[in-house]
Design an enzyme around this catalytic site. Sequence first.
Site, mmCIF file in Angstrom:
data_model
loop_
_atom_site.group_PDB
_atom_site.id
_atom_site.type_symbol
_atom_site.label_atom_id
_atom_site.label_comp_id
_atom_site.label_asym_id
_atom_site.label_seq_id
_atom_site.Cartn_x
_atom_site.Cartn_y
_atom_site.Cartn_z
ATOM 1 N N GLU A 90 -6.147 0.801 -23.729
ATOM 2 C CA GLU A 90 -5.084 0.126 -22.985
ATOM 3 C C GLU A 90 -5.450 -1.292 -22.574
ATOM 4 O O GLU A 90 -4.626 -2.185 -22.638
ATOM 5 C CB GLU A 90 -4.789 0.891 -21.685
ATOM 6 C CG GLU A 90 -4.019 2.138 -21.832
ATOM 7 C CD GLU A 90 -3.776 2.772 -20.467
ATOM 8 O OE1 GLU A 90 -4.733 3.296 -19.870
ATOM 9 O OE2 GLU A 90 -2.642 2.729 -19.996
ATOM 10 N N GLU A 100 -9.290 10.594 -21.864
ATOM 11 C CA GLU A 100 -8.878 9.644 -20.834
ATOM 12 C C GLU A 100 -9.724 8.366 -20.915
ATOM 13 O O GLU A 100 -9.199 7.253 -20.787
ATOM 14 C CB GLU A 100 -8.978 10.316 -19.450
ATOM 15 C CG GLU A 100 -8.681 9.431 -18.257
ATOM 16 C CD GLU A 100 -7.284 8.812 -18.259
ATOM 17 O OE1 GLU A 100 -6.440 9.179 -19.099
ATOM 18 O OE2 GLU A 100 -7.066 7.906 -17.431
ATOM 19 N N TRP A 130 1.857 6.603 5.607
ATOM 20 C CA TRP A 130 2.147 7.332 4.360
ATOM 21 C C TRP A 130 1.834 8.776 4.705
ATOM 22 O O TRP A 130 0.676 9.132 4.937
ATOM 23 C CB TRP A 130 1.257 6.799 3.238
ATOM 24 C CG TRP A 130 1.325 7.540 1.934
ATOM 25 C CD1 TRP A 130 0.865 8.800 1.668
ATOM 26 C CD2 TRP A 130 1.853 7.060 0.700
ATOM 27 N NE1 TRP A 130 1.080 9.125 0.360
ATOM 28 C CE2 TRP A 130 1.676 8.084 -0.264
ATOM 29 C CE3 TRP A 130 2.464 5.858 0.310
ATOM 30 C CZ2 TRP A 130 2.090 7.946 -1.593
ATOM 31 C CZ3 TRP A 130 2.860 5.730 -1.016
ATOM 32 C CH2 TRP A 130 2.683 6.763 -1.952
ATOM 33 N N ARG A 187 0.826 -1.207 0.000
ATOM 34 C CA ARG A 187 0.000 0.000 0.000
ATOM 35 C C ARG A 187 0.865 1.264 0.000
ATOM 36 O O ARG A 187 0.359 2.352 -0.219
ATOM 37 C CB ARG A 187 -0.896 0.027 1.239
ATOM 38 C CG ARG A 187 -1.726 -1.219 1.399
ATOM 39 C CD ARG A 187 -2.610 -1.112 2.602
ATOM 40 N NE ARG A 187 -3.822 -0.377 2.291
ATOM 41 C CZ ARG A 187 -4.913 -0.927 1.813
ATOM 42 N NH1 ARG A 187 -4.968 -2.225 1.613
ATOM 43 N NH2 ARG A 187 -5.970 -0.204 1.545
ATOM 44 N N ASN A 218 -5.822 5.103 11.051
ATOM 45 C CA ASN A 218 -5.880 5.429 9.619
ATOM 46 C C ASN A 218 -7.068 6.352 9.413
ATOM 47 O O ASN A 218 -8.094 6.166 10.071
ATOM 48 C CB ASN A 218 -6.125 4.172 8.780
ATOM 49 C CG ASN A 218 -4.895 3.321 8.656
ATOM 50 O OD1 ASN A 218 -3.817 3.712 9.093
ATOM 51 N ND2 ASN A 218 -5.063 2.143 8.068
#
Length: 604
Positions: free
Chosen positions: A487, A480, A75, A27, A99
């Site tokens: 893709e 996009e 993070w 993560r 978190n």
Amino acid sequence: MCGIVGYIGTKPVKEILIDGLRELEYRGYDSAGIAVLQNHQFSLFKAVGKLINLEEKAQKFESTGFSVGIGHTRWATHGKPTELNAHPHVGSSSYVVHNGIIENYQELKSKLTAQGSHFISQTDTEVIVHLFEFHLKTASSPFEAFTKTLEELEGAYAILLVTASVNDTIFFAKQGSPMIVGRNQENETLFGSSDAALIGKCHEVIYLEDGHYGIATADKISLYDKNNNQVDLHFTPLSENKLSAQKDGHRFFMEKEIYEQGTVLADTLMGRLRDETVYFEELPPELFDGIHSIKLCACGTSYHAALVATYLLERHAKIQTSVEIASEFRYREPLLSPDTLFVVISQSGETADTLESLKMAKKAGLKTLVICNVDNSSMVRLADASILTRAGIEKGVASTKAFATQVSVLWMLSLHLASERKTLQENEIARQIKLLRTLPSVVVVDNSIHEQLRRLSKRYLHGHGFFFIGRDVFFPLALEGALKLKEISYLHAEGYPSGEMKHGPIALADPELFTIALLPQHKLYDKTKSNVEELSARDSTICSISPLDFDKADDHIRTHFHEDYMLEFFEMMVVLQLLSMEIAVRLGNDVDMPRNLAKSVTVE
Ligand code: F6R
């Protein structure tokens, strides 16, 4: 993004906690820590960087017999990645890992400071442990102090809290951020913010729901719901497959990343929205001094985010803005003027063409800014300033959540500049800040829309091509959408401004040409609608995406009503991501690792 583990049992606790954290490494994180409670004594270890640093710090620590432990990988979002800001956070005799975001932490912090609490970190999390200890002074039990703490917290959280007076207990709560509790035949209780941390250690788990909180000891878990009613424990067996656990129950990383956009966007916005202005702590105050224009430069999906920004920056900040594809910019001998701020956008921060363009701009003496997802990447190290998008690691090769966070940062940047340059009325900035605050809920996947896309994807597997069309910011979104489809489905798709169709592309229209039409209610609806009608009149198969009915459509995906076109943008973005994924699934393609593509393009 952040990860949580917790353990109650008799095995070596350090190894169990660090092992669990290692399973959450995918993560992304920049610091880590553990706290162990044994015989009413705490041991705390924290380290910046990888888990190996934490292991080194805790090298001499051994535990035998019963203990309780909590651990966290962080993070950095609120405050820099330092040891002080790493979790667990400490009061006088309690520790917490968390978190999410405590939205009212400033208010709580002022109140607690006035009452004598001493804060040592820059995080929002630290208020939880001080608030708990404040209530502990008067509560009849630690659990009552914990529930009183929860009553005062606003925002999103998954919390584990331990306190010295109850040697065998973890208090836990979940609101908006995931938390799982598990148990095994050896009478151990474990916690994880993802089941990846529990695989191989538990045979059954409970996925806590929002509002759930409780108290766990080695032999008992008591669980309560948001109305304070005790809840029966419904365990479900835990899979043994680590890779599938990392996908949080989704079929692909791409799907997981689409679904987690709400959480991720909450992180992107965190600490950056004030009532009347947008604030980027990381930007040097003089960055915009002497700047009269902005040049954005990027590749692929990041280029599409840059295109969106040209509309927002000119519209909001009234600053001349241009955009360049990095691979073109490098070789076209561009004229660069020192009053231009050069902004590169990159998920990875390593894309060769974008990096070289950044070097060129620096060499030409321009001020530079990077909007990037990876701290310490080459671009972040090179640019004069950086804004991190905080999307967490993106594993799917087709970018989804990185794009969402890039656009939200660019929207915020346009408002930040608008307030600096006084180009928007204060009440308009405040209105848009309110809209930004709703983004995390706007991108939550609507199950019925996902189901509809799953069903209708079967009609879009052949044909001779797709046109994705839209106007204004919905044009880059159309680009996009087309890129996503190309893709992973390998079908031919192009994005077009809808007003451009009649200048050539409409010649392709026939029933085997699929038009994906973006018809937002609040941006040039009638103009776009007539462009789509022109395609419909020429028999193109139309799939419209709009909150408004459209009778010329063969398929219609009804999005929700929103008060502003930017919210429509974000909801339609999710629809396009899911549509391409469902088409690729039906075609049997490898959604996460499409052929011929790499996640980071470090060659030109
Ligand atoms: C498409 C995609 C690519 C990247 C491009 C730039 O889904 O991911 O088009 O956007 O290769 O990569 P970054 O943003 O890492 O510079």
